[in-house]
Design a protein around this motif. Sequence first.
Motif, PDB file in Angstrom:
ATOM      1  N   VAL A 127      -7.046  71.433  67.596  1.00 43.45           N
ATOM      2  CA  VAL A 127      -6.933  70.075  68.154  1.00 43.45           C
ATOM      3  C   VAL A 127      -7.707  69.984  69.471  1.00 43.45           C
ATOM      4  CG1 VAL A 127      -5.363  68.258  68.943  1.00 43.45           C
ATOM      5  CG2 VAL A 127      -4.706  69.712  67.042  1.00 43.45           C
ATOM      6  N   ILE A 128      -7.688  71.050  70.260  1.00 40.96           N
ATOM      7  CA  ILE A 128      -8.478  71.069  71.502  1.00 40.96           C
ATOM      8  C   ILE A 128      -9.950  70.859  71.173  1.00 40.96           C
ATOM      9  CG2 ILE A 128      -9.327  72.521  73.399  1.00 40.96           C
ATOM     10  CD1 ILE A 128      -6.664  73.865  73.523  1.00 40.96           C
ATOM     11  N   GLY A 129     -10.453  71.678  70.243  1.00 40.16           N
ATOM     12  CA  GLY A 129     -11.860  71.588  69.859  1.00 40.16           C
ATOM     13  C   GLY A 129     -12.202  70.200  69.344  1.00 40.16           C
ATOM     14  N   THR A 130     -11.307  69.672  68.489  1.00 36.78           N
ATOM     15  CA  THR A 130     -11.559  68.354  67.920  1.00 36.78           C
ATOM     16  C   THR A 130     -11.550  67.282  69.012  1.00 36.78           C
ATOM     17  OG1 THR A 130     -10.400  69.108  65.945  1.00 36.78           O
ATOM     18  CG2 THR A 130     -10.865  66.761  66.098  1.00 36.78           C
ATOM     19  N   PHE A 182       5.667  69.550  67.473  1.00 37.93           N
ATOM     20  CA  PHE A 182       4.619  69.034  68.357  1.00 37.93           C
ATOM     21  C   PHE A 182       4.239  70.047  69.435  1.00 37.93           C
ATOM     22  CE2 PHE A 182       3.000  66.633  71.990  1.00 37.93           C
ATOM     23  CZ  PHE A 182       1.904  66.043  71.384  1.00 37.93           C
ATOM     24  N   CYS A 183       5.215  70.438  70.264  1.00 39.44           N
ATOM     25  CA  CYS A 183       4.895  71.305  71.409  1.00 39.44           C
ATOM     26  C   CYS A 183       4.429  72.692  70.972  1.00 39.44           C
ATOM     27  CB  CYS A 183       6.098  71.445  72.325  1.00 39.44           C
ATOM     28  SG  CYS A 183       6.756  69.884  72.901  1.00 39.44           S
ATOM     29  N   GLY A 184       4.986  73.198  69.879  1.00 41.20           N
ATOM     30  CA  GLY A 184       4.687  74.563  69.481  1.00 41.20           C
ATOM     31  C   GLY A 184       3.511  74.710  68.538  1.00 41.20           C
ATOM     32  N   HIS A 185       3.015  73.581  68.000  1.00 43.88           N
ATOM     33  CA  HIS A 185       1.956  73.682  66.995  1.00 43.88           C
ATOM     34  C   HIS A 185       0.753  72.775  67.242  1.00 43.88           C
ATOM     35  CE1 HIS A 185       5.538  75.282  65.052  1.00 43.88           C
ATOM     36  NE2 HIS A 185       4.742  75.953  64.234  1.00 43.88           N
ATOM     37  N   LEU A 186       1.018  71.530  67.669  1.00 52.05           N
ATOM     38  CA  LEU A 186      -0.060  70.542  67.681  1.00 52.05           C
ATOM     39  C   LEU A 186      -0.618  70.210  69.063  1.00 52.05           C
ATOM     40  CD1 LEU A 186       1.361  67.995  65.070  1.00 52.05           C
ATOM     41  CD2 LEU A 186      -0.214  69.890  64.694  1.00 52.05           C
ATOM     42  N   CYS A 187       0.242  70.208  70.081  1.00 49.74           N
ATOM     43  CA  CYS A 187      -0.168  69.647  71.374  1.00 49.74           C
ATOM     44  C   CYS A 187      -1.350  70.401  71.996  1.00 49.74           C
ATOM     45  CB  CYS A 187       1.006  69.649  72.346  1.00 49.74           C
ATOM     46  SG  CYS A 187       0.554  68.993  73.969  1.00 49.74           S
ATOM     47  N   PRO A 188      -2.504  69.748  72.164  1.00 52.70           N
ATOM     48  CA  PRO A 188      -3.658  70.432  72.736  1.00 52.70           C
ATOM     49  C   PRO A 188      -3.484  70.735  74.223  1.00 52.70           C
ATOM     50  CG  PRO A 188      -4.160  68.106  72.421  1.00 52.70           C
ATOM     51  CD  PRO A 188      -2.801  68.338  71.834  1.00 52.70           C
ATOM     52  N   LEU A 189      -2.661  69.934  74.897  1.00 49.32           N
ATOM     53  CA  LEU A 189      -2.426  70.207  76.315  1.00 49.32           C
ATOM     54  C   LEU A 189      -1.653  71.516  76.461  1.00 49.32           C
ATOM     55  CD1 LEU A 189      -2.787  69.228  79.196  1.00 49.32           C
ATOM     56  CD2 LEU A 189      -0.650  67.957  78.983  1.00 49.32           C
ATOM     57  N   GLY A 190      -0.644  71.710  75.610  1.00 50.24           N
ATOM     58  CA  GLY A 190       0.085  72.962  75.606  1.00 50.24           C
ATOM     59  C   GLY A 190      -0.839  74.120  75.249  1.00 50.24           C
ATOM     60  N   GLY A 191      -1.718  73.882  74.278  1.00 52.64           N
ATOM     61  CA  GLY A 191      -2.685  74.904  73.890  1.00 52.64           C
ATOM     62  C   GLY A 191      -3.620  75.258  75.030  1.00 52.64           C
ATOM     63  N   PHE A 192      -4.036  74.217  75.754  1.00 52.48           N
ATOM     64  CA  PHE A 192      -4.928  74.440  76.892  1.00 52.48           C
ATOM     65  C   PHE A 192      -4.246  75.304  77.944  1.00 52.48           C
ATOM     66  CE2 PHE A 192      -6.323  73.137  81.136  1.00 52.48           C
ATOM     67  CZ  PHE A 192      -7.679  73.412  81.052  1.00 52.48           C
TER      68      PHE A 192
ATOM     69  N   ARG B  22     -11.482  76.485  56.521  1.00 50.86           N
ATOM     70  CA  ARG B  22     -10.418  75.505  56.298  1.00 50.86           C
ATOM     71  C   ARG B  22     -10.107  74.742  57.593  1.00 50.86           C
ATOM     72  NH1 ARG B  22      -4.899  77.461  53.624  1.00 50.86           N
ATOM     73  NH2 ARG B  22      -4.805  78.478  55.643  1.00 50.86           N
ATOM     74  N   GLY B  23     -10.048  75.488  58.696  1.00 52.24           N
ATOM     75  CA  GLY B  23      -9.788  74.857  59.991  1.00 52.24           C
ATOM     76  C   GLY B  23     -10.862  73.853  60.349  1.00 52.24           C
ATOM     77  N   LEU B  24     -12.117  74.262  60.155  1.00 53.45           N
ATOM     78  CA  LEU B  24     -13.241  73.370  60.459  1.00 53.45           C
ATOM     79  C   LEU B  24     -13.161  72.101  59.613  1.00 53.45           C
ATOM     80  CD1 LEU B  24     -16.534  75.409  60.969  1.00 53.45           C
ATOM     81  CD2 LEU B  24     -15.553  73.662  62.469  1.00 53.45           C
ATOM     82  N   GLY B  25     -12.840  72.292  58.348  1.00 54.04           N
ATOM     83  CA  GLY B  25     -12.731  71.149  57.445  1.00 54.04           C
ATOM     84  C   GLY B  25     -11.657  70.180  57.914  1.00 54.04           C
ATOM     85  N   GLY B  30      -9.841  65.188  60.679  1.00 50.33           N
ATOM     86  CA  GLY B  30      -9.069  64.612  61.772  1.00 50.33           C
ATOM     87  C   GLY B  30      -9.968  63.968  62.816  1.00 50.33           C
ATOM     88  N   GLY B  31     -11.046  64.661  63.145  1.00 48.58           N
ATOM     89  CA  GLY B  31     -11.967  64.170  64.169  1.00 48.58           C
ATOM     90  C   GLY B  31     -12.619  62.860  63.780  1.00 48.58           C
ATOM     91  N   LEU B  32     -12.994  62.730  62.506  1.00 50.85           N
ATOM     92  CA  LEU B  32     -13.623  61.489  62.052  1.00 50.85           C
ATOM     93  C   LEU B  32     -12.644  60.320  62.138  1.00 50.85           C
ATOM     94  CD1 LEU B  32     -15.719  62.754  59.008  1.00 50.85           C
ATOM     95  CD2 LEU B  32     -16.583  61.862  61.178  1.00 50.85           C
ATOM     96  N   ALA B  33     -11.406  60.566  61.695  1.00 56.18           N
ATOM     97  CA  ALA B  33     -10.387  59.513  61.768  1.00 56.18           C
ATOM     98  C   ALA B  33     -10.133  59.128  63.220  1.00 56.18           C
ATOM     99  CB  ALA B  33      -9.099  59.985  61.114  1.00 56.18           C
ATOM    100  N   TRP B  34     -10.070  60.149  64.069  1.00 56.16           N
ATOM    101  CA  TRP B  34      -9.812  59.965  65.498  1.00 56.16           C
ATOM    102  C   TRP B  34     -10.936  59.132  66.132  1.00 56.16           C
ATOM    103  CZ3 TRP B  34      -8.016  64.895  68.598  1.00 56.16           C
ATOM    104  CH2 TRP B  34      -7.515  64.515  69.836  1.00 56.16           C
ATOM    105  N   THR B  35     -12.182  59.505  65.820  1.00 55.24           N
ATOM    106  CA  THR B  35     -13.339  58.778  66.351  1.00 55.24           C
ATOM    107  C   THR B  35     -13.289  57.312  65.935  1.00 55.24           C
ATOM    108  OG1 THR B  35     -14.640  60.789  66.161  1.00 55.24           O
ATOM    109  CG2 THR B  35     -15.865  58.733  66.434  1.00 55.24           C
ATOM    110  N   ASP B  36     -12.971  57.110  64.665  1.00 54.62           N
ATOM    111  CA  ASP B  36     -12.907  55.760  64.133  1.00 54.62           C
ATOM    112  C   ASP B  36     -11.859  54.944  64.881  1.00 54.62           C
ATOM    113  OD1 ASP B  36     -13.947  54.031  62.070  1.00 54.62           O
ATOM    114  OD2 ASP B  36     -11.895  53.988  61.316  1.00 54.62           O
TER     115      ASP B  36
END
Lengths: 273, 270
Positions: A127-130, A182-192, B22-25, B30-36
Motif C-alpha cells: 500500500v505504501i508503494g501504491t 486495518f492497523c496490522g495489515h493495511l495501514c501504510p502509515l503504520g507500515g511506514f 501477485r503483489g504487483l498485480g 488498487g492503484g488504478l482504482a485509487w487514481t481514478d
Amino acid sequence: MFREYKFMVLRRTSQISIMLLFVSGNLLGWHVLRGNLSTSKVLDSVPLTDPFTLLQIFAAKHLVSGQALAGALIIVLFFGLIAGRSFCSWVCPLNMVTDLANWLRKKTGLDALGKGPVISRKTRYWVIGTSLAVSLATGVAAFEWISPISMLHRGIIFGMGMGWTMILAVFLFDLFVKRDGFCGHLCPLGGFYALITRFSLVRVMHSKEKCTLCMNCLEICPEQQVLPMVGKVSSAVASGECTNCGRCVEVCNENAMKFGIRFSPEKNKTSIA
Amino acid sequence: MVSGDKEEKMPERRKFLFDMVRGLGAATVGGLAWTDMLDGKKTFATILRPPGAVVEQEFLAKCTKCGLCVEACPYKALLLAKPGDERPVGTPYFQMRENPCRMCRDIPCAVSCPTGALLPSLVSDSDEQGKSRLDVNLTKIGLALIDRETCIAYWGIQCDACYRACPLIDKAVTVEYTKNERTGKHAMLAPVVHSDHCTGCGICEHACVTKKASIFVLPRELAMGESSDRYIRGWDDADEERMQGLPEETTTRTPRSEKSPLDYLNKGDL
C-alpha cells in the motif's frame, strides 16, 4: 487488576490528551498544540509534520517549505531512534476504534470463528508503494486524501461531516472481516513507521528464564509475528512492526516481558532473524 | 538460512517471485482504482482559497490539511472542508455569502501555513528600503462579478450596498452614473468591478441585498477571459512591449484567403 491495564490506561491518557490539546488549540486558541496530526506547531514554535504525508508530496513532484521539512525530521528522529512504532498505539486516535473492534471480537466470540480471510502483513508495504505511485500519477498526496486516520483526527478537531462513514467502515472491517485488519495489515502509515523504527531504542524485552510458555503475550499481541522468541531465547523484540503498546508486558504474570533499552548491557543480545 | 539441496531451494525462490508478481498485480489494480477516484476529486474550480494560495493544482499537492490557516482566522471565515462538503476533504475555503474574508492587514492565515501552500510572498511587496512587507490588497482570492440582470441598481433602483461595503471603495468597485433612459428623468447608479484592484474578499457578496447575491466572487481563472497578445491598447505603454516576441508572419487560410485581397475586392461578387 490495575497492573494488567497499566499501559492501556497510559496509552488512552496519551491519545486522548493529545487530541484534547489539538481541540483546545482550535476551539480555545490554546498554543500548546495547534493544527492536527498531519502538520502542527508546538507552542507556536516547534513544527511537527507527518513524514509519510511529506513523502507522498515529494512523490507528487512538489517541494514544501523548510519548516515542514524540519517538522518531519523531528518526528522521524523521535520515533526512528527512540520511541519505535509507538505512534500507532500511543498517539493515533484510530487505534482506539480498532482496539474496540478487536475487543468486541473476543467478547462476542467472533474471534473464535477464525481470523478472517488471509491478508498478508506485508500488504501495508504494498500500500505504501501504491500510494507513492498514485501520488506520482495524480499530483496529490494519495493516502492523505482517503486516510481514515486523517478523517478521524481532523473530524474530532474541526468537525466530522460524513467522515464517520469511513471510521465505521474501518471498525466493521476489524470487527467482522479481519482481526487487527486495518492497523496490522493495511495501514501504510503504520507500515511506514514500522520501516523507519527498525532500529529504535525503546523495546519490549523477553526473558526466557522467567517464561512459563502460557502464551498470554502472543494471545494479546496485535502484531504476533514480532514475538518469535517467546519461550525460546531471551532477547529484545527486533521488528519495527511492534507498536510498543505494552499489552504483552501487562498480561505476563511471570514478568517475563518488560520495556527496556535495546542495547542495555545486562541484557542477553541474542538476535532473532 | 540452513542450506538445503536444489529441489528445496527452487520452490522457495519461485514462491518469492510468485508473491512479488501477485503483489504487483494487486497493487496495480488498487492503484488504478485509487487514481481514478482521486482524479475526479481534484477538479474543483469554484473553490475560493485563502490569501496567498499558490495555483490550485500545486495547492492541492502542498496542502497537508492541517487547518492551521483555519485556526488562524480571527473571524472564523475560513472553513475546513469536511467529508460530504463536496470539496477536497481537509482543505480550506471561503463561503463569501455567509462569512467573507475581512482582509486582515497581517494576513494571519497566509503567515501560519507551514508547508508553502499559502505563500506570504504572493501577498507582499517591498517598502522603500526594499524590505518585503505584507500587503493584503495584493490578495487575489478571486474576482467579483455582477449579474446585471438581477442587480437592482441596474434596474434603476438606488442601491450602493456593495459599493459602500467594499474595503477598496472607488478602486475595486466604482459607481457608473448614467441617465435612466427608461424613465427619462432619473439617474442610474450602477456598480462596476475593476479586476486590477478587486481582491475577491467577498464583502460585496456578503452585503448584497438581493435574495441570491447579484455580485459574487469566482476564482479568477473561471471569472476572466484572456485577450491575445496581438491586440494592443492605445492607452497603455507596456502594451507595445508585449508585442516584441511575437512572430511577424501570421496567415489565416480559408478558401476565400487563397485569392489576393485585391482579387477579392475587384472580381468577387460582393
